[in-house]
Design a protein around this motif. Sequence first.
Motif, PDB file in Angstrom:
ATOM      1  N   ARG A 199      11.374 -82.247   3.258  1.00  0.00           N
ATOM      2  CA  ARG A 199      12.397 -81.207   3.423  1.00  0.00           C
ATOM      3  C   ARG A 199      12.014 -80.260   4.551  1.00  0.00           C
ATOM      4  NH1 ARG A 199      12.696 -80.482  -2.212  1.00  0.00           N
ATOM      5  NH2 ARG A 199      12.034 -78.319  -2.052  1.00  0.00           N
ATOM      6  N   LEU A 200      10.707 -79.952   4.635  1.00  0.00           N
ATOM      7  CA  LEU A 200      10.268 -79.063   5.699  1.00  0.00           C
ATOM      8  C   LEU A 200      10.487 -79.700   7.068  1.00  0.00           C
ATOM      9  CD1 LEU A 200       6.973 -77.706   4.128  1.00  0.00           C
ATOM     10  CD2 LEU A 200       9.022 -76.387   4.602  1.00  0.00           C
TER      11      LEU A 200
ATOM     12  N   ALA B 115      25.205 -75.509   6.852  1.00  0.00           N
ATOM     13  CA  ALA B 115      23.819 -75.546   7.325  1.00  0.00           C
ATOM     14  C   ALA B 115      23.690 -74.869   8.695  1.00  0.00           C
ATOM     15  CB  ALA B 115      23.325 -76.999   7.406  1.00  0.00           C
ATOM     16  N   ASP B 116      24.663 -75.102   9.574  1.00  0.00           N
ATOM     17  CA  ASP B 116      24.615 -74.457  10.891  1.00  0.00           C
ATOM     18  C   ASP B 116      24.679 -72.941  10.762  1.00  0.00           C
ATOM     19  OD1 ASP B 116      26.564 -76.943  12.778  1.00  0.00           O
ATOM     20  OD2 ASP B 116      24.473 -76.881  12.117  1.00  0.00           O
TER      21      ASP B 116
ATOM     22  N   GLY C 217      15.879 -80.905  11.866  1.00  0.00           N
ATOM     23  CA  GLY C 217      17.294 -81.207  11.698  1.00  0.00           C
ATOM     24  C   GLY C 217      18.217 -80.025  11.843  1.00  0.00           C
ATOM     25  N   VAL C 218      17.676 -78.815  11.784  1.00  0.00           N
ATOM     26  CA  VAL C 218      18.547 -77.644  11.885  1.00  0.00           C
ATOM     27  C   VAL C 218      18.679 -77.250  13.349  1.00  0.00           C
ATOM     28  CG1 VAL C 218      18.860 -75.217  11.268  1.00  0.00           C
ATOM     29  CG2 VAL C 218      17.848 -76.815   9.635  1.00  0.00           C
ATOM     30  N   PRO C 219      19.846 -77.378  13.864  1.00  0.00           N
ATOM     31  CA  PRO C 219      19.990 -77.070  15.285  1.00  0.00           C
ATOM     32  C   PRO C 219      19.895 -75.573  15.528  1.00  0.00           C
ATOM     33  CG  PRO C 219      22.125 -77.505  14.313  1.00  0.00           C
ATOM     34  CD  PRO C 219      21.121 -77.753  13.228  1.00  0.00           C
TER      35      PRO C 219
ATOM     36  N   LEU D 233      19.667 -76.855   2.344  1.00  0.00           N
ATOM     37  CA  LEU D 233      20.938 -77.125   3.036  1.00  0.00           C
ATOM     38  C   LEU D 233      20.784 -78.293   4.011  1.00  0.00           C
ATOM     39  CD1 LEU D 233      22.169 -73.473   3.725  1.00  0.00           C
ATOM     40  CD2 LEU D 233      22.836 -75.022   1.881  1.00  0.00           C
ATOM     41  N   SER D 234      19.624 -78.396   4.636  1.00  0.00           N
ATOM     42  CA  SER D 234      19.377 -79.538   5.520  1.00  0.00           C
ATOM     43  C   SER D 234      19.331 -80.834   4.728  1.00  0.00           C
ATOM     44  CB  SER D 234      18.057 -79.351   6.270  1.00  0.00           C
ATOM     45  OG  SER D 234      18.167 -78.314   7.189  1.00  0.00           O
TER      46      SER D 234
ATOM     47  N   ARG E 258      23.971 -70.962   8.219  1.00  0.00           N
ATOM     48  CA  ARG E 258      22.778 -70.361   7.611  1.00  0.00           C
ATOM     49  C   ARG E 258      21.547 -70.552   8.498  1.00  0.00           C
ATOM     50  NH1 ARG E 258      26.389 -68.307   5.751  1.00  0.00           N
ATOM     51  NH2 ARG E 258      26.890 -67.966   3.542  1.00  0.00           N
ATOM     52  N   GLY E 259      21.575 -71.574   9.321  1.00  0.00           N
ATOM     53  CA  GLY E 259      20.499 -71.742  10.291  1.00  0.00           C
ATOM     54  C   GLY E 259      20.476 -70.588  11.281  1.00  0.00           C
TER      55      GLY E 259
ATOM     56  N   VAL F 229      18.335 -65.020   3.407  1.00  0.00           N
ATOM     57  CA  VAL F 229      18.388 -66.394   3.899  1.00  0.00           C
ATOM     58  C   VAL F 229      16.997 -66.730   4.418  1.00  0.00           C
ATOM     59  CG1 VAL F 229      19.383 -67.916   5.632  1.00  0.00           C
ATOM     60  CG2 VAL F 229      20.825 -66.234   4.483  1.00  0.00           C
TER      61      VAL F 229
ATOM     62  N   GLU G  82      12.721 -81.987   7.750  1.00  0.00           N
ATOM     63  CA  GLU G  82      14.164 -82.006   8.000  1.00  0.00           C
ATOM     64  C   GLU G  82      14.631 -80.648   8.486  1.00  0.00           C
ATOM     65  OE1 GLU G  82      16.175 -83.190   4.483  1.00  0.00           O
ATOM     66  OE2 GLU G  82      15.253 -85.157   4.466  1.00  0.00           O
ATOM     67  N   GLN G  83      14.084 -79.627   7.858  1.00  0.00           N
ATOM     68  CA  GLN G  83      14.494 -78.280   8.218  1.00  0.00           C
ATOM     69  C   GLN G  83      14.031 -77.947   9.622  1.00  0.00           C
ATOM     70  OE1 GLN G  83      12.350 -74.978   7.856  1.00  0.00           O
ATOM     71  NE2 GLN G  83      14.059 -74.169   8.990  1.00  0.00           N
TER      72      GLN G  83
ATOM     73  N   ARG H 132      22.842 -81.758   3.956  1.00  0.00           N
ATOM     74  CA  ARG H 132      23.525 -82.341   5.106  1.00  0.00           C
ATOM     75  C   ARG H 132      23.111 -83.793   5.282  1.00  0.00           C
ATOM     76  NH1 ARG H 132      23.885 -79.244  10.613  1.00  0.00           N
ATOM     77  NH2 ARG H 132      21.665 -78.992  10.303  1.00  0.00           N
TER      78      ARG H 132
ATOM     79  N   LEU I 185      17.231 -72.997   3.732  1.00  0.00           N
ATOM     80  CA  LEU I 185      17.592 -73.898   4.814  1.00  0.00           C
ATOM     81  C   LEU I 185      17.115 -75.329   4.565  1.00  0.00           C
ATOM     82  CD1 LEU I 185      19.166 -73.678   7.461  1.00  0.00           C
ATOM     83  CD2 LEU I 185      18.697 -71.528   6.327  1.00  0.00           C
TER      84      LEU I 185
ATOM     85  N   LEU J 181      19.070 -67.601   9.465  1.00  0.00           N
ATOM     86  CA  LEU J 181      17.616 -67.668   9.307  1.00  0.00           C
ATOM     87  C   LEU J 181      16.931 -67.235  10.597  1.00  0.00           C
ATOM     88  CD1 LEU J 181      15.028 -68.412   7.813  1.00  0.00           C
ATOM     89  CD2 LEU J 181      15.324 -70.749   8.622  1.00  0.00           C
TER      90      LEU J 181
ATOM     91  N   MET K  26      29.310 -79.519   4.908  1.00  0.00           N
ATOM     92  CA  MET K  26      27.852 -79.389   4.808  1.00  0.00           C
ATOM     93  C   MET K  26      27.256 -78.998   6.157  1.00  0.00           C
ATOM     94  SD  MET K  26      27.139 -80.025   1.658  1.00  0.00           S
ATOM     95  CE  MET K  26      28.734 -79.665   0.941  1.00  0.00           C
ATOM     96  N   ASP K  27      27.754 -79.644   7.207  1.00  0.00           N
ATOM     97  CA  ASP K  27      27.277 -79.327   8.556  1.00  0.00           C
ATOM     98  C   ASP K  27      27.547 -77.859   8.879  1.00  0.00           C
ATOM     99  OD1 ASP K  27      28.260 -82.517  10.090  1.00  0.00           O
ATOM    100  OD2 ASP K  27      26.474 -81.931   8.946  1.00  0.00           O
TER     101      ASP K  27
ATOM    102  N   ARG L 268       7.856 -84.730  -1.093  1.00  0.00           N
ATOM    103  CA  ARG L 268       9.283 -84.370  -0.991  1.00  0.00           C
ATOM    104  C   ARG L 268       9.431 -83.031  -0.281  1.00  0.00           C
ATOM    105  NH1 ARG L 268      10.646 -84.753  -7.178  1.00  0.00           N
ATOM    106  NH2 ARG L 268       8.605 -83.819  -7.134  1.00  0.00           N
TER     107      ARG L 268
END
Lengths: 191, 199
Positions: free
Chosen positions: B39-40, B181-182, B46-48, A43-44, B184-185, A35, B42-43, A47, A40, B188, B177-178, B35
């Motif tokens: 995404r970076l 992502a949570d 946006g990833v809590p 996946l973000s 796998r966050g 992972v 957002e990651q 979402r 990520l 990570l 989706m939430d 793009r």
Amino acid sequence: MSRTLSLLLAALALAGCAKNHDRHEPRPCEPAAVVDSVLLAFLSQARSAHHVADAREAAGDLVTALGALRSLVDAPKPAGKPPEVEEVLADTRARMADLSSQLGRFADADAALTAGLENAPSSSYFRGHLFEVRGAVEERREKALRLRGDGQEADRARERSLLAYEEAMRIQAEVIQKSLLRAAPAPAPSK
Amino acid sequence: MSEADEKEPSLPPEEARELVTSLLAAARPGELDERVNERLLEQALGVPLDPPTEAELVESERLRRALETDAAHPDADVLRALRAAFTVADDAAVERALTAAERGRPGAAATRSNVVFAWFGAASVVVAAAAAIALFIAGKSPAEAPTARPSDELVRARSTTDLFAEPFETSGTTARMDRIADARGRDLRANRYAAWGVK
């Protein structure tokens, strides 16, 4: 060991690694990817796309909602087809099929379902849900056909709907059964 | 070069090439696709993240104190080298060194571990700091390098079916989706700490 024999053994070993594995799972001889931030990021993005689609759908703008989800399935994917990515795509395509059928775009709905089933080839809730959505798509198609006066095609759509729902139920029962077996305690060793 | 330098084992050519590539990328960053940048962001935003654990708080405090007091700490050395690299800027010297490294020097590249020293030559604080970073990275075992590497300790990509206990509803897609992502966050973050040796 001769060079020819060494090469033959190496080829056999590679063949053994390659065959009989689910193409959406890591090959037995290759370690699964970890992972990482690339996964990520995807996946973000997924979402965010679905949250945007929620807002658009709530506002009655199904076309823009579809566009948000389309941007996700068209976006670059992490390398190696991680299972999470495949499952997110399957779920996203199920939703796209649902929205497309609500808009009367049945060809788009069919295409999304076909692609989604490729993302979820094994029995799972993701695959079961795709068949459930197919059932709903065929129901809407039936209704549209009857409104057009095409009773025969409408009957066929209804039949396809029932078959899809039955397949969804079969898959979901299988998934539930597997999860119950996993959760069951191991039998005690005999004395 | 000192006699002691001559006796050190050579850096494998593949590692040397990778190292130079990384340094070149750092010194001459290219354009980032918009793009990918989005995404970076957002990651990153946006990833809590869950609140830090007790061990993470303790380790962070240790690192902070080491940086402030110049005490020993395995990660502080890298950060000090990075800081030193920007203390004195000599862009021309860096560019000359990197260009030479890029072309390769016959004879010098073949023999040495710290092939980075030979290529970068002498002189600027920036070049020496970059070489210090390179040696630090080259000298560490792969398990200690501050990047996530595949190992038995790292969480791997896998199916998300274990996250769900019942058949899906279409209306619940965003919630799924939430959840994915949570989950796998958290994986990570665990991988990052595992790669840094923090438990």
